[in-house]
Design a protein around this motif. Structure first.
Motif, PDB file in Angstrom:
ATOM      1  N   GLY A  76     -25.144  33.423 100.125  1.00  0.00           N
ATOM      2  CA  GLY A  76     -24.203  32.330  99.904  1.00  0.00           C
ATOM      3  C   GLY A  76     -22.779  32.702 100.246  1.00  0.00           C
ATOM      4  N   PHE A  77     -22.537  33.989 100.495  1.00  0.00           N
ATOM      5  CA  PHE A  77     -21.191  34.465 100.814  1.00  0.00           C
ATOM      6  C   PHE A  77     -21.091  35.053 102.215  1.00  0.00           C
ATOM      7  CE2 PHE A  77     -21.923  34.569  96.299  1.00  0.00           C
ATOM      8  CZ  PHE A  77     -20.789  33.948  95.786  1.00  0.00           C
ATOM      9  N   GLY A  78     -22.211  35.428 102.800  1.00  0.00           N
ATOM     10  CA  GLY A  78     -22.231  35.988 104.146  1.00  0.00           C
ATOM     11  C   GLY A  78     -23.656  36.278 104.554  1.00  0.00           C
ATOM     12  N   GLY A  79     -23.850  36.596 105.819  1.00  0.00           N
ATOM     13  CA  GLY A  79     -25.173  37.000 106.269  1.00  0.00           C
ATOM     14  C   GLY A  79     -25.523  38.364 105.715  1.00  0.00           C
ATOM     15  N   VAL A  80     -26.792  38.582 105.376  1.00  0.00           N
ATOM     16  CA  VAL A  80     -27.206  39.825 104.719  1.00  0.00           C
ATOM     17  C   VAL A  80     -28.181  40.590 105.619  1.00  0.00           C
ATOM     18  CG1 VAL A  80     -28.283  40.847 102.689  1.00  0.00           C
ATOM     19  CG2 VAL A  80     -26.927  38.746 102.458  1.00  0.00           C
ATOM     20  N   VAL A  81     -27.875  41.855 105.849  1.00  0.00           N
ATOM     21  CA  VAL A  81     -28.802  42.772 106.493  1.00  0.00           C
ATOM     22  C   VAL A  81     -29.316  43.709 105.406  1.00  0.00           C
ATOM     23  CG1 VAL A  81     -29.137  44.604 108.196  1.00  0.00           C
ATOM     24  CG2 VAL A  81     -27.650  42.647 108.730  1.00  0.00           C
ATOM     25  N   SER A  82     -30.577  43.550 105.040  1.00  0.00           N
ATOM     26  CA  SER A  82     -31.217  44.448 104.072  1.00  0.00           C
ATOM     27  C   SER A  82     -32.164  45.368 104.823  1.00  0.00           C
ATOM     28  CB  SER A  82     -31.968  43.639 103.003  1.00  0.00           C
ATOM     29  OG  SER A  82     -32.886  42.738 103.602  1.00  0.00           O
TER      30      SER A  82
END
Length: 268
Positions: A76-82
């Motif tokens: 919800g705040f930015g794209g996530v790379v996990s």
């Protein structure tokens, strides 16, 4: 080389009565020492230019529900790379428990840049928090760092959970139990040389903004770890001591993760 392919979102269809998780698309990364890293990209539902790299704790995985829930909130705040650290889950190699893992994190950070995020930040939990500090202090290249439930120093055995962790790392029976029970493959032998301690790395992070988050109910690392990391760091830095918060991903509430997401968006 960095390759990636798109398949259906992790975890399959949402279960009845549960909030659907944001779709995540698998990615395969390669570290500078040629370890294959299993990763996923969850597109942003918030700031389109902000990338958040999520580093899990020891024996964790991007596919575990606590990590997936955190990914969903952070998206919800930015794209996530996990991603899964080496020796964990579907990644290759063996875990060095915080040493060579900075190369795994660096591969994920570079991937976030490659796919177009202008601002790249890191959130690390427990071992992942120590790796985030070491990565920012040794390799750099990120715009903000949040270390959650991180140890300040190596070889800490002052709590029962950490004595159990050391048993899993140092004893053949412990490594076998970690491999069979947690899909975590741990490299045999001692560090040589011993890597820079997390609090020492924190001293090198400035001018990159640093957030240190720790719970006063952490059963693994007492509050002096958070104070040592924060005390060693130069400005800009913040320290959040969270009342009632336990340890790492499994204890993190959605509200805490949202606060971290807002901090990353404002500081990066």
């Amino acid at each position: 080389m960095t390759g990636h392919r798109v398949i259906p979102k992790l975890g399959g269809m949402p279960q009845p009565g549960r909030t659907p998780l944001a779709p995540s698309f698998p990615v395969t990364l390669r570290t500078d020492d040629n370890v294959r890293i299993d990763a996923a990209h969850t597109p942003s539902r918030g700031a389109e230019d902000l990338g958040i790299v999520l580093a899990h704790g020891f024996t964790g995985s991007l596919r575990e529900r606590p990590t997936r829930r955190i990914t969903h909130v952070l998206s919800g705040f930015g794209g996530v790379v996990s991603f899964d650290f080496r020796g964990h889950g579907r990644s290759g190699g063996e875990s060095t428990v915080g040493d060579r893992e900075i190369l795994d994190l660096d591969a994920a950070v570079r991937h976030a840049r490659t796919i177009g995020y202008a601002r790249v930040t890191v959130v690390g939990f427990s071992m992942g928090g120590a790796v985030a500090l070491r990565h920012a202090g040794v390799l750099g290249g990120v715009d903000a760092v949040a270390a959650v439930s991180a140890p300040a120093r190596w070889y800490y055995r002052g709590t029962r959970p950490m004595r159990q962790v050391h048993w899993a790392i140092e004893r053949p029976a412990g490594r076998l139990a970690a491999r069979l029970g947690k899909r975590t493959r741990i490299k045999k032998g001692a560090w040589d040389p011993v890597p820079l301690a997390p609090y020492e790395a924190a001293a090198r992070i400035s001018p990159t903004p640093l957030l240190v988050v720790h719970g006063d109910a952490d059963a693994f690392f007492p509050l002096d770890h958070a104070y040592q990391i924060h005390g060693a760091a130069a400005e800009p830095k913040e320290l959040w001591i969270e009342p009632g918060y336990g340890h790492a991903e499994s204890a993190a509430t959605p509200e805490l993760i949202r606060r971290i997401g807002r901090w990353l968006r404002l500081r990066a």
